[in-house]
Every structure is written in structure tokens, then in C-alpha cells.
Design an enzyme around this catalytic site. Structure first.
Site, mmCIF file in Angstrom:
data_model
loop_
_atom_site.group_PDB
_atom_site.id
_atom_site.type_symbol
_atom_site.label_atom_id
_atom_site.label_comp_id
_atom_site.label_asym_id
_atom_site.label_seq_id
_atom_site.Cartn_x
_atom_site.Cartn_y
_atom_site.Cartn_z
ATOM 1 N N LYS A 15 0.854 -1.191 0.000
ATOM 2 C CA LYS A 15 0.000 0.000 0.000
ATOM 3 C C LYS A 15 0.887 1.237 0.000
ATOM 4 O O LYS A 15 1.485 1.587 1.014
ATOM 5 C CB LYS A 15 -0.906 0.053 1.233
ATOM 6 C CG LYS A 15 -1.999 1.118 1.095
ATOM 7 C CD LYS A 15 -2.500 1.682 2.401
ATOM 8 C CE LYS A 15 -1.690 2.844 2.879
ATOM 9 N NZ LYS A 15 -1.794 4.063 2.025
ATOM 10 N N GLU A 91 9.788 1.464 10.276
ATOM 11 C CA GLU A 91 10.816 2.482 10.045
ATOM 12 C C GLU A 91 10.091 3.811 10.088
ATOM 13 O O GLU A 91 9.405 4.204 9.144
ATOM 14 C CB GLU A 91 11.515 2.264 8.698
ATOM 15 C CG GLU A 91 12.865 2.982 8.620
ATOM 16 C CD GLU A 91 12.837 4.218 7.747
ATOM 17 O OE1 GLU A 91 12.637 5.308 8.335
ATOM 18 O OE2 GLU A 91 13.015 4.124 6.541
ATOM 19 N N CYS A 126 13.648 10.757 5.694
ATOM 20 C CA CYS A 126 13.545 10.327 7.093
ATOM 21 C C CYS A 126 14.844 10.558 7.861
ATOM 22 O O CYS A 126 14.819 10.820 9.064
ATOM 23 C CB CYS A 126 13.125 8.857 7.171
ATOM 24 S SG CYS A 126 14.206 7.741 6.263
ATOM 25 N N GLU A 226 9.502 16.065 13.946
ATOM 26 C CA GLU A 226 9.898 15.914 12.547
ATOM 27 C C GLU A 226 9.071 16.851 11.670
ATOM 28 O O GLU A 226 7.843 16.754 11.634
ATOM 29 C CB GLU A 226 9.723 14.468 12.090
ATOM 30 C CG GLU A 226 10.230 14.234 10.680
ATOM 31 C CD GLU A 226 10.126 12.783 10.259
ATOM 32 O OE1 GLU A 226 11.076 12.284 9.632
ATOM 33 O OE2 GLU A 226 9.092 12.145 10.562
#
Length: 322
Positions: A15, A91, A126, A226
Site C-alpha cells: 500500500k 521504520e 527520514c 519531525e
């Protein structure tokens, strides 16, 4: 993730993010063209609350492997516990520290890397080095170098123009998120030294130039959360221990970098930093043969290398009486 999953004999439902489904669909078409049997690789675009939730709660799904935000990763763990206790490998996000000591072997090289560490791919990475920790004795000199590189070498523009290396953010929602963090940095008292405003005349107004905040305190939102945009938070330090304390002071632990000419200091830092990847005198090194993954709320398990197979296999003991 697909490589080791398929190599160990699994069928996969992929997905993709609802913000970027086309590349995954193209990959599936190429897999069919390459001869992968029908039904082995399935791409299922859709939104997280509908498609993602259905997959993560499905009784016949044995493992969920995820790349994305820590917030969604937490929800996947809840879904697994409320369904069939499937394995969940994550992750998640990052807020990676890039630590520059005064004895860095080449400040010019470190500045080039520091600029790229958070500006590359518009900061939508990331492992982006969005916390720049600089020893106070060289801080002003170093930050000036980084800003000059950003102004001279990181050119915002149309992503189809070969001279462009800063393009638009993925969508308007992400633009609003990034601008919200920039306003937060200003209101919390950080010093905006570069960028900070979108360029409405370029790329449909979704382009934010590299943005540098100085005098950032470790507890500020822009130093803790983040942003996933080209925004860096500069913090100073006076000692090794202070640098390590600031570097580890987040919920994340995906990556970190250290710049020093002292090999012993580099080893001490690599041991002290709570991060899955530590780079010395470089940023964003890696290889398919080396494991990649995070500590703390950046996730668990490892991609790349032979360690990746752990996520797609289970150990079995078979005892035969002779």
C-alpha cells in the site's frame, strides 16, 4: 522492503502513500513484465484509515512492514494487538543530529554536507539532518558557511528543470505543516537567519526554500518534532557531553553524524549516540550490504543486508526421533 520479502518466498500487498501511488503501480507493472507470477506482488493504493487499517487488522496478514510517520507506526502496533498479534516492523520518523566539533577535519566539506543533509529532496527524507549541533567556538563561522552554500548552490525551481535542486513539497497539506513549524520557531524565540517564506511564483506555490533557524533551544518544537521539510535547527554546545545530551534528547533515533579529527572522540560519540546509523565525517552514507533502521521511536528491525530477512521469515525447530 520488497526485495527480501519476495526473495524469502512471500506474497506481498504493497500500500503506497496516498500522496505518491504512481511509482508503486509502475513497479508492479514492471514486475509482471519481468515474469513475477500473478498475485505475488499486489499494489493497493488508498488512504490509511481505510486501506491501511484494513490491512493491518486483517487476520490473514502475517506481518506488517511500514515506512512512514511514528504516529502511524504506533497505530499499526495497536492494530496488530487487536487482531492476530501479527509481527510489526517499523521504520518511523527521525530528527537526526549532525554534530560538528571544532576539530572537524575540513569545515568547508562539513558545511557542504550540512546543507545537503536537510535540503536534499526538500527535506522530505527520514534521515534528514535537521538538527545541526555546532561547537560554539566555530558556530558563527560554520553557520555562515552553510548559509552561503545554500544561497549559492541550492536552487529552488521547477523540478523538471535540470538546474533545480530544491523542488516543491508533496502537496498543500505538507506546505501548511512546514509553514506552521516555521511560525512556531519564530514564536518560540529562535532566530530566523535564512528562508522562512514560500515562493508563490514557483511550482504552484508549494516551494519553501532552505530555512535556517539559529539560537534554537533543545526543547523547542522545531528541535523536537519531525518537520519533513527543508528546515534546520542550529544549536551550540561547549563540551562533548553536552553535545551528546542534546543529540539524544528526542524520541527519535534513526541516524546521526559526527565531524571530528579525533578518532577516539569519533568512537566515543558513535557509542554514545542512540541512533541506528552513525556517520563520521560524512552524512548519509550507506550500502545495500549494511543494515539500516532506527532506535527508540524511529522504529525496529533493519532494512538492507542479511538482517532484513529476519522480518520476512520465522524460526522453526523440527525434532525427529531416530
Amino acid at each position: 522492503k520488497l526485495g527480501p520479502a519476495l526473495a524469502t518466498g512471500n506474497s506481498v500487498v504493497l500500500k503506497p502513500s496516498e500522496k505518491s501511488p504512481l511509482s508503486a503501480l509502475r513497479l508492479a507493472a514492471l514486475a509482471v513484465e519481468a515474469g513475477l507470477p500473478s498475485g505475488v506482488l499486489n499494489v493497493l493504493p488508498g488512504f490509511g484509515p481505510e486501506v491501511g487499517s484494513a490491512l493491518s487488522r486483517h487476520i490473514d496478514v502475517d506481518t506488517v512492514v511500514f515506512t512512514g510517520s511514528t504516529r502511524v507506526g504506533r497505530q499499526l502496533m495497536v492494530d496488530a494487538g487487536e487482531s492476530n498479534m501479527k509481527q510489526v516492523w517499523l521504520e518511523g520518523g527521525g530528527k537526526s543530529p549532525n554534530v560538528v566539533f571544532a576539530d572537524a577535519p575540513d569545515l568547508d566539506e562539513a558545511a557542504v554536507a550540512a546543507a545537503a543533509a536537510f535540503a536534499f529532496n526538500q527535506g522530505e527524507v527520514c534521515t534528514a539532518g535537521t538538527r545541526l549541533l555546532v561547537e560554539n567556538s566555530i558556530r558563527e563561522e560554520f553557520v555562515t558557511k552553510v548559509m552561503k552554500i545554500l544561497e549559492n548552490e541550492w536552487k529552488p525551481g521547477n523540478p523538471l528543470d535540470p538546474t533545480t535542486n530544491i523542488g516543491p513539497l508533496v502537496d498543500r497539506g505538507q506546505l501548511e505543516t512546514v509553514l506552521g513549524y516555521i511560525e512556531s520557531g519564530k514564536s518560540d524565540g529562535a532566530t530566523l537567519r535564512l528562508g522562512g517564506a514560500p515562493l508563490p511564483e514557483i511550482a504552484g506555490g508549494l516551494l519553501v526554500p532552505p530555512t535556517v533557524f539559529d539560537n534554537v533551544r533543545p526543547e523547542m518544537r522545531i528541535a523536537q518534532e519531525e518537520i519533513f521539510g527543508p528546515v534546520v535547527s542550529v544549536m551550540g554546545f561547549d563540551s562533548f557531553d553536552e553535545a551528546m545530551t542534546i543529540a539524544n534528547n528526542t524520541i527519535y533515533g534513526l541516524a546521526a553524524a559526527v565531524w571530528t579529527s579525533d578518532l577516539s572522540k569519533a568512537h566515543r560519540a558513535a557509542r554514545a549516540l542512540r541512533a541506528g546509523s552513525v556517520w563520521v565525517n560524512q552524512y548519509d552514507g550507506g550500502d545495500m550490504t549494511a543494515p539500516f533502521g532506527g532506535f527508540k521511536q524511529s522504529g525496529n528491525g533493519r532494512d538492507k543486508s542479511l538482517h532484513a530477512f529476519d522480518k520476512y521469515t520465522q524460526l522453526k525447530a523440527t525434532w525427529i526421533k531416530l
